[in-house]
Design a protein around this motif. Sequence first.
Motif, PDB file in Angstrom:
ATOM      1  N   ILE A 142      -6.986 -20.635  -6.631  1.00 27.75           N
ATOM      2  CA  ILE A 142      -7.751 -19.390  -6.757  1.00 27.75           C
ATOM      3  C   ILE A 142      -8.249 -19.231  -8.187  1.00 27.75           C
ATOM      4  O   ILE A 142      -9.396 -18.837  -8.433  1.00 27.75           O
ATOM      5  N   VAL A 160     -10.441 -11.742  -4.088  1.00 29.23           N
ATOM      6  CA  VAL A 160      -9.948 -12.884  -3.319  1.00 29.23           C
ATOM      7  C   VAL A 160      -8.423 -12.867  -3.266  1.00 29.23           C
ATOM      8  O   VAL A 160      -7.815 -13.139  -2.222  1.00 29.23           O
ATOM      9  N   LEU A 163      -7.182 -10.468  -0.724  1.00 31.48           N
ATOM     10  CA  LEU A 163      -7.448 -10.894   0.653  1.00 31.48           C
ATOM     11  C   LEU A 163      -6.418 -11.892   1.167  1.00 31.48           C
ATOM     12  O   LEU A 163      -6.411 -12.221   2.351  1.00 31.48           O
ATOM     13  N   GLN A 164      -5.537 -12.384   0.285  1.00 35.07           N
ATOM     14  CA  GLN A 164      -4.478 -13.305   0.718  1.00 35.07           C
ATOM     15  C   GLN A 164      -3.607 -12.677   1.797  1.00 35.07           C
ATOM     16  O   GLN A 164      -3.106 -13.368   2.684  1.00 35.07           O
ATOM     17  N   VAL A 171     -15.189 -10.546   5.959  1.00 31.43           N
ATOM     18  CA  VAL A 171     -15.649 -10.497   4.570  1.00 31.43           C
ATOM     19  C   VAL A 171     -17.143 -10.778   4.521  1.00 31.43           C
ATOM     20  O   VAL A 171     -17.632 -11.705   5.180  1.00 31.43           O
ATOM     21  N   ILE A 188     -11.303 -18.195  -0.175  1.00 28.13           N
ATOM     22  CA  ILE A 188     -10.692 -17.137   0.639  1.00 28.13           C
ATOM     23  C   ILE A 188      -9.908 -17.757   1.793  1.00 28.13           C
ATOM     24  O   ILE A 188      -8.770 -17.371   2.089  1.00 28.13           O
ATOM     25  N   HIS A 189     -10.530 -18.721   2.464  1.00 31.24           N
ATOM     26  CA  HIS A 189      -9.874 -19.348   3.611  1.00 31.24           C
ATOM     27  C   HIS A 189      -8.599 -20.077   3.196  1.00 31.24           C
ATOM     28  O   HIS A 189      -7.519 -19.846   3.759  1.00 31.24           O
ATOM     29  N   SER A 192      -5.520 -17.985   2.125  1.00 31.64           N
ATOM     30  CA  SER A 192      -4.939 -16.984   3.025  1.00 31.64           C
ATOM     31  C   SER A 192      -4.602 -17.529   4.403  1.00 31.64           C
ATOM     32  O   SER A 192      -3.987 -16.827   5.197  1.00 31.64           O
ATOM     33  N   ILE A 284     -16.173 -14.857   7.970  1.00 36.77           N
ATOM     34  CA  ILE A 284     -16.719 -14.652   6.627  1.00 36.77           C
ATOM     35  C   ILE A 284     -18.217 -14.901   6.742  1.00 36.77           C
ATOM     36  O   ILE A 284     -18.637 -15.928   7.282  1.00 36.77           O
TER      37      ILE A 284
END
Length: 453
Positions: A142, A160, A163-164, A171, A188-189, A192, A284
């Motif tokens: 990240i 970001v 969003l975990q 999003v 993001i993917h 998380s 997303i």
Amino acid sequence: MNDLNILELFRRLHRAAFLFTPDFRIVGANAVAEKWMAECAESAASTHLLTLFPEFIGAEEDIRQVLEGNRPALRLEFVNRECKSGEIRYLHLTVLPVPAENSGLLVLEDVTWHGERIRALKQQEYEQRLYKELMHTRRKFITDGILGNSPAIEAVRQMVRKLQTAPQTTVLLQGESGTGKNLVARVIHYSSMPPDAPFLEINCAALPENLLESELFGYEKGAFTHASTTRVGLLEEANGGTIFLDEIGELSLPLQAKLLSVLETKRFRRLGSNKEIKTNARFIVATNRDLKEAVAQRQFREDLYYRLNVVVIPMPPLRELGDDILVLARHFLKIYNLELKKNVKGFTPAAEAALKEYHWPGNVRELANCIERAMIFAEKDLLDRPDLILEPPLRVTSRERWEVPPEGIDLEAVEKQLIQSALERAGGNKTRAARLLGLTRDTLRYRLQKYNL
């Protein structure tokens, strides 16, 4: 069947075909082949097979084996060729014997869409393998994946991180082209989701509406012409992971309605099926358009806009990032040092000042291309300002006032020409052409049918 009938047969099948002698001299071509040569051949005036198709150099003996009847055919698949327009086309090249004429036949099959799809899938597979190998450093990813120290970049990084703990939240990434929306979607993917969770993406502006629908939802055998097998769509493949819809603002209104239904119910149907399929995919989406303005112009559904407007991450343009421009430039310098096997140590003060002063209309993508171009020709330890070849900003001139000439005009002819011009400028993309003309996609479709375009 004589050679002219053979060439005509393949013309009716919309295939380019060339007739050639055992010494590789082209003695005939159908209309499709002549059109292809005008658009894509480097030496259109040449009559030698190996000049027009250097891919066969080294395979001369194999071709002779075909002509002599010792093997049924010779086939080269997914040969890519850059046309004069800059478009990349993928071709299947097949050499067949014509015993009655003591000659050979080369048939070209344009498989560009299929080739692009395979290339994109291979790229996605490569990127997924790469990220999976780095999963032990996911949290560090990240920080390292989103480069920069400016407040705008730190704000993106903080969102970001938050969003975990929300792996199902929709999003919306909003920003200019080239600002890194695709990268942030992946961060993001992978920050998380479980390591084996799929990440699938599709560009909503890259495919016609009917193909986009079948790619997203899949289809049953017999759902439409040429649907010879059942196919699983991206929504189904992304179950338990993430589906990234790039250029969501280009989605047609009918598909917007279907997407809204999926977002609300988490269910969908394949084309040609009545059976509902449940999906647990996280969405997303990204756009470089102002969706509020699109809603006001009735080009984007208001209910879908509010359904997507859960978490919005504004992607800052590069020109607003100050010293982060140099952080990114040094990052690309390291990459191209490795790729090009060079040892450029950095930038001169003049080059650094130029990088910070430039307006970067193409954002990070343009910066990467700029550094790559400079590195290819670099001969010194430091890149200087002239090495960067930064283009001056385009000057937008005011539009001239249109006046009707004394003899009058054919309004429909003018409208037809404007539509053709918009399609050319949009590269054949009807959604973009409609936007250039200030029309809805449905209105443009009506006019295309009206003028038989």
